[in-house]
Design a protein around this motif. Structure first.
Motif, short mmCIF file in Angstrom:
data_model
loop_
_atom_site.label_atom_id
_atom_site.label_comp_id
_atom_site.label_asym_id
_atom_site.label_seq_id
_atom_site.Cartn_x
_atom_site.Cartn_y
_atom_site.Cartn_z
N ASP A 175 25.54 -3.27 -42.41
CA ASP A 175 24.25 -3.74 -41.40
C ASP A 175 23.29 -4.13 -42.27
OD1 ASP A 175 25.30 -2.53 -39.64
OD2 ASP A 175 24.37 -0.20 -40.32
N LEU A 176 23.30 -4.51 -43.54
CA LEU A 176 22.22 -5.27 -44.76
C LEU A 176 21.60 -6.65 -44.09
CD1 LEU A 176 22.21 -3.55 -47.95
CD2 LEU A 176 21.18 -3.47 -45.99
N LEU A 177 22.66 -7.33 -43.72
CA LEU A 177 23.32 -8.85 -43.57
C LEU A 177 22.45 -9.37 -42.40
CD1 LEU A 177 24.09 -11.53 -44.83
CD2 LEU A 177 26.11 -11.57 -43.61
N PRO A 178 22.56 -8.24 -41.44
CA PRO A 178 22.35 -8.77 -39.95
C PRO A 178 20.58 -7.78 -39.95
CG PRO A 178 23.74 -6.87 -39.82
CD PRO A 178 24.11 -7.67 -41.31
N THR A 179 20.23 -7.57 -41.03
CA THR A 179 18.68 -6.92 -41.10
C THR A 179 18.20 -7.86 -42.01
OG1 THR A 179 19.23 -4.92 -41.64
CG2 THR A 179 17.19 -5.50 -41.93
N PHE A 180 18.54 -8.98 -42.95
CA PHE A 180 17.87 -9.45 -43.66
C PHE A 180 17.79 -11.04 -42.61
CE2 PHE A 180 20.29 -7.83 -47.41
CZ PHE A 180 19.39 -6.70 -48.20
N ILE A 181 19.29 -11.10 -42.23
CA ILE A 181 19.06 -12.77 -40.82
C ILE A 181 17.95 -12.21 -40.31
CG2 ILE A 181 19.98 -13.56 -39.50
CD1 ILE A 181 22.85 -12.62 -41.34
N GLU A 182 17.70 -11.42 -39.78
CA GLU A 182 17.28 -11.07 -38.74
C GLU A 182 15.08 -11.14 -38.90
OE1 GLU A 182 16.16 -7.45 -35.54
OE2 GLU A 182 17.93 -8.14 -34.76
#
Length: 188
Positions: free
Chosen positions: A73-80
């Motif tokens: 879940d960290l990668l999509p959090t950073f992208i968003e």
């Protein structure tokens, strides 16, 4: 030093800070050391997120425990967080921003997955008479149950409500066969 640098350079207002770990540690629980296997002390990890957005102010300092979160879940959090849109066809995780900012969460996972390949543990592999390619373990966990599939062996099942420390394996219990079947089906 990190916090001092962020303060000195005026970057607290635009820097998300995440503290996490890739695994826990037994520290003697279950009479074990190290970090492997399937017990919560090894697979549950700390995750602390500082979101600089004013949208997070109302939830700052709170604990979110009603959603099952994974490292993916960290990668999509950073992208968003930087204004992008995660490509859902390629990225499996869910952005944590709605949880951090008190937004509505339309869909969320109902189970988390943990995988472990113990083929590098030569003594264990030889004792269990397993070839390297058959040394996989997959754990499915939700708020109620933990199901552990270890290739070539009967499954393990733990009732996390009644047995949160995972001492009583219900993997051979006839009364829990229907639950094991449900989790086996989720493995696909």
């Amino acid at each position: 030093r990190l916090f001092e640098m962020l303060t000195r350079n005026g970057r607290w207002s635009d820097t998300m800070v995440v503290f996490c770990s890739d695994h826990g540690d037994y520290l003697g629980d279950h009479y074990l050391g190290e970090k492997e296997l399937f017990h919560d002390v090894a697979i549950r990890t700390p995750l602390i997120v500082y979101d600089p957005s004013p949208s997070a102010d109302a939830h700052r300092g709170t604990v979110e425990s009603s959603h099952l979160v994974e490292a993916i879940d960290l990668l999509p959090t950073f992208i968003e967080a930087v204004g992008g849109r995660p490509n859902c066809d390629r990225i499996e995780g869910h952005s944590l921003l709605p949880l951090l900012r008190g937004g509505k969460v339309d869909r969320w996972r109902d189970i988390v997955v943990n995988e472990f390949d113990y083929s590098f543990r030569t003594a264990t592999r030889l004792e269990l008479k397993r070839p390297p390619k058959q040394c996989g373990m997959v754990t499915l966990r939700d708020f109620d149950w933990k199901y552990v599939h270890c290739e070539g062996f009967r499954p393990m099942l733990f009732d996390l409500r009644a047995d949160p420390n995972e001492f009583f394996d219900l993997g051979a219990s006839a009364a829990h066969e229907h639950i094991r079947r449900q989790y086996q089906a989720k493995l696909g």
